[in-house]
Design a protein around this motif. Sequence first.
Motif, mmCIF file in Angstrom:
data_model
loop_
_atom_site.group_PDB
_atom_site.id
_atom_site.type_symbol
_atom_site.label_atom_id
_atom_site.label_comp_id
_atom_site.label_asym_id
_atom_site.label_seq_id
_atom_site.Cartn_x
_atom_site.Cartn_y
_atom_site.Cartn_z
ATOM 1 N N HIS A 33 33.639 53.380 4.207
ATOM 2 C CA HIS A 33 34.153 54.645 4.743
ATOM 3 C C HIS A 33 33.176 55.201 5.777
ATOM 4 C CE1 HIS A 33 35.660 59.026 3.820
ATOM 5 N NE2 HIS A 33 35.748 58.711 5.085
ATOM 6 N N GLU A 34 31.914 55.217 5.408
ATOM 7 C CA GLU A 34 30.892 55.775 6.296
ATOM 8 C C GLU A 34 30.800 54.953 7.587
ATOM 9 O OE1 GLU A 34 26.798 58.127 5.616
ATOM 10 O OE2 GLU A 34 28.099 57.521 3.999
ATOM 11 N N ARG A 35 30.893 53.635 7.438
ATOM 12 C CA ARG A 35 30.808 52.749 8.604
ATOM 13 C C ARG A 35 31.949 53.048 9.583
ATOM 14 N NH1 ARG A 35 29.875 46.228 8.329
ATOM 15 N NH2 ARG A 35 29.346 46.092 10.529
ATOM 16 N N LEU A 36 33.143 53.326 9.039
ATOM 17 C CA LEU A 36 34.307 53.569 9.897
ATOM 18 C C LEU A 36 34.325 54.992 10.462
ATOM 19 C CD1 LEU A 36 37.038 51.790 7.726
ATOM 20 C CD2 LEU A 36 35.813 50.871 9.702
ATOM 21 N N ALA A 37 33.606 55.907 9.810
ATOM 22 C CA ALA A 37 33.628 57.312 10.238
ATOM 23 C C ALA A 37 32.720 57.575 11.441
ATOM 24 C CB ALA A 37 33.212 58.216 9.076
ATOM 25 N N PHE A 38 31.822 56.615 11.742
ATOM 26 C CA PHE A 38 30.878 56.819 12.845
ATOM 27 C C PHE A 38 31.065 55.752 13.919
ATOM 28 C CE2 PHE A 38 29.060 59.028 9.299
ATOM 29 C CZ PHE A 38 28.589 60.194 9.875
ATOM 30 N N PRO A 39 30.871 56.115 15.195
ATOM 31 C CA PRO A 39 30.995 55.109 16.254
ATOM 32 C C PRO A 39 29.803 54.149 16.249
ATOM 33 C CG PRO A 39 30.333 57.215 17.184
ATOM 34 C CD PRO A 39 30.548 57.458 15.713
ATOM 35 N N ASP A 40 30.047 52.913 16.718
ATOM 36 C CA ASP A 40 28.956 51.938 16.835
ATOM 37 C C ASP A 40 27.910 52.402 17.848
ATOM 38 O OD1 ASP A 40 30.353 50.283 15.144
ATOM 39 O OD2 ASP A 40 30.993 48.871 16.699
ATOM 40 N N ARG A 41 28.404 52.930 18.972
ATOM 41 C CA ARG A 41 27.463 53.225 20.072
ATOM 42 C C ARG A 41 28.046 54.360 20.917
ATOM 43 N NH1 ARG A 41 27.385 48.452 21.699
ATOM 44 N NH2 ARG A 41 25.531 47.766 20.594
ATOM 45 N N VAL A 42 27.154 55.236 21.375
ATOM 46 C CA VAL A 42 27.567 56.367 22.203
ATOM 47 C C VAL A 42 26.700 56.357 23.450
ATOM 48 C CG1 VAL A 42 27.498 58.882 22.322
ATOM 49 C CG2 VAL A 42 28.308 57.776 20.240
ATOM 50 N N VAL A 43 27.317 56.328 24.622
ATOM 51 C CA VAL A 43 26.537 56.298 25.866
ATOM 52 C C VAL A 43 26.881 57.549 26.657
ATOM 53 C CG1 VAL A 43 26.076 55.023 27.996
ATOM 54 C CG2 VAL A 43 26.667 53.775 25.903
ATOM 55 N N GLN A 44 25.843 58.261 27.094
ATOM 56 C CA GLN A 44 26.105 59.400 27.970
ATOM 57 C C GLN A 44 25.405 59.180 29.292
ATOM 58 O OE1 GLN A 44 24.900 63.540 27.153
ATOM 59 N NE2 GLN A 44 25.561 63.794 29.294
ATOM 60 N N THR A 45 26.149 59.411 30.378
ATOM 61 C CA THR A 45 25.549 59.250 31.701
ATOM 62 C C THR A 45 25.520 60.603 32.399
ATOM 63 O OG1 THR A 45 27.735 58.732 32.550
ATOM 64 C CG2 THR A 45 26.303 56.869 32.062
ATOM 65 N N ASN A 46 24.615 60.734 33.350
ATOM 66 C CA ASN A 46 24.620 61.898 34.240
ATOM 67 C C ASN A 46 24.603 61.328 35.649
ATOM 68 O OD1 ASN A 46 24.376 64.214 32.326
ATOM 69 N ND2 ASN A 46 22.611 62.995 31.689
ATOM 70 N N SER A 47 25.767 61.411 36.302
ATOM 71 C CA SER A 47 25.906 60.726 37.587
ATOM 72 C C SER A 47 25.764 61.702 38.745
ATOM 73 C CB SER A 47 27.286 60.055 37.668
ATOM 74 O OG SER A 47 27.429 59.123 36.625
ATOM 75 N N PRO A 48 24.779 61.456 39.642
ATOM 76 C CA PRO A 48 24.660 62.314 40.822
ATOM 77 C C PRO A 48 25.649 61.890 41.906
ATOM 78 C CG PRO A 48 22.896 60.680 40.763
ATOM 79 C CD PRO A 48 23.759 60.406 39.565
ATOM 80 N N VAL A 49 26.300 62.872 42.512
ATOM 81 C CA VAL A 49 27.297 62.573 43.546
ATOM 82 C C VAL A 49 27.042 63.469 44.756
ATOM 83 C CG1 VAL A 49 29.772 62.619 44.107
ATOM 84 C CG2 VAL A 49 29.027 61.895 41.822
ATOM 85 N N ARG A 50 27.032 62.825 45.944
ATOM 86 C CA ARG A 50 26.874 63.612 47.170
ATOM 87 C C ARG A 50 28.228 64.228 47.533
ATOM 88 N NH1 ARG A 50 22.592 63.412 50.078
ATOM 89 N NH2 ARG A 50 22.085 61.260 49.539
ATOM 90 N N MET A 51 28.271 65.570 47.598
ATOM 91 C CA MET A 51 29.508 66.264 47.914
ATOM 92 C C MET A 51 29.700 66.288 49.440
ATOM 93 S SD MET A 51 30.196 66.756 44.798
ATOM 94 C CE MET A 51 31.636 67.796 44.731
ATOM 95 N N ASP A 52 30.899 66.657 49.877
ATOM 96 C CA ASP A 52 31.195 66.641 51.319
ATOM 97 C C ASP A 52 30.291 67.589 52.116
ATOM 98 O OD1 ASP A 52 33.156 64.803 50.833
ATOM 99 O OD2 ASP A 52 34.819 66.225 50.924
ATOM 100 N N ASP A 53 29.817 68.686 51.456
ATOM 101 C CA ASP A 53 28.963 69.636 52.196
ATOM 102 C C ASP A 53 27.490 69.230 52.177
ATOM 103 O OD1 ASP A 53 28.088 70.159 49.639
ATOM 104 O OD2 ASP A 53 28.794 72.237 49.566
ATOM 105 N N GLY A 54 27.196 68.025 51.655
ATOM 106 C CA GLY A 54 25.819 67.510 51.692
ATOM 107 C C GLY A 54 25.027 67.797 50.428
#
Length: 420
Positions: A33-54
């Motif tokens: 039950h515990e094994r199924l209640a939690f995800p194997d892996r969690v990845v969080q990214t922080n992606s920088p993006v250049r906007m049109d105004d620079g």
Amino acid sequence: MIVTETTHVSPLSSARGQLAKCVEILGLDRGLHERLAFPDRVVQTNSPVRMDDGTIRMFAGYRVQHNNALGPYKGGLRFHPTVTMDEVTALAMLMTWKCALVGLPYGGAKGGVTVDPKQLSLGELERLVRRFAADMVLVFDPQKDIPAPDVNTSPREMAWIMDTWSVNKGYAAPGVVTGKPIAIGGSLGRLEATGRGVVTIADELLKFKGRKLAGSTIAVQGFGNVGSVAAHLAHQQGGRVVAVSDVTGGYHNPDGLDIPAMIRYVQANGNLAGYPDATPVSNEELVLLQVDVLIPAALEAVITEANADRVKAEFIVEGANGPITPGADAILEKRGITVVPDILANAGGVVVSYFEWVQGISRLFWTEDEVNNRLNTIMVRSFSQVAGLVTSKGISFRMAAYSIGVGRVADAHKHRGLFP
Ligand code: NAD
């Protein structure tokens, strides 16, 4: 700690509440039950993006790989301002049960970026998708984790991800995403697959109840990819589609709507607003109409404890993910309204995504008839397995579907054992 009850309706606590009920039905032990209640892996990214105004803006992205006991992680990417880790984790868990339920050799995953893509220019959106894909280059992989479209992502975004991943690896890898444009390895029939599956399930449910789709009255909330295809196919098969809606509102005609004309209207005008040949109804009224079959195919949580006691449909087939809250589900069950849950009803999309992945890996492409026939076989077989459990155990379609999905994953864990 395992959450054993749905104490509030955060998506993850509802998903865990659902799992706890299945664990009880299946008699699984605490460790599993515990094994199924939690995800194997969690990845969080922080992606920088250049906007049109620079200027440069950061965007938070997530990929949650819930379980791969049965095969590579599979699940969509959602671009929406309300995307959170909690929501993505819950949806990843549902993907695990859905893939297992319909017998696909996949595990479950989900991903997303917290953004309102409508606030970005096309260039900003493309730079965000490509940077997010590059930040996930070690996570996505045709053998490990295969994304697909979800809310606010489409074949266009999948093409950008496939291209970014392929450029980074140095070879063309069509199998890294599904839901791609046909020109770069998409599958015939993928766009219509979810709506097609919804109608197959509605048809099977009506037959199971000794009824017929032909002549039944149907209301569909949402007239996008899932809703418009479901309405069109139900109409073609003799169903009387009496109401449909989109974000601009709904349209009702008790004698049946001219669905092909409404599809042409949306193609010409962008949405249903101002459609002339029916009586306007609100989205709130649409879900309360007296019909044989209600197909919610727009958003989550449209039937809640506030309106469930006024729903007059006999049967509900969940085209959308999570359109009925757990509290509302209990009320509908008590009132004898049969609900076919999302993990069965809308599984057609991931089934044809699987076909697309197989075709991409084997470099052998199928005709649309082959795709639709194989989809039909899987949907009919899955319905029959769920209906069999409903009959033998006297449980709801939701509990039966979840129990089959969870049971297959649990079984895979038992065979594979625990490393080390
Ligand atoms: P879509 O964006 O193509 O269409 C959504 C439709 O809902 C549009 O007609 C939109 O106008 C309408 N809508 C939006 N807000 C609304 C509101 N407040 N009230 C009424 N209608 C509203 O999306 P889609 O791909 O058709 O997905 C619909 C649902 O089905 C989502 O829950 C999605 O997660 C689920 N789903 C989709 C697929 C798939 O293959 N597309 C597969 C499985 C599940």
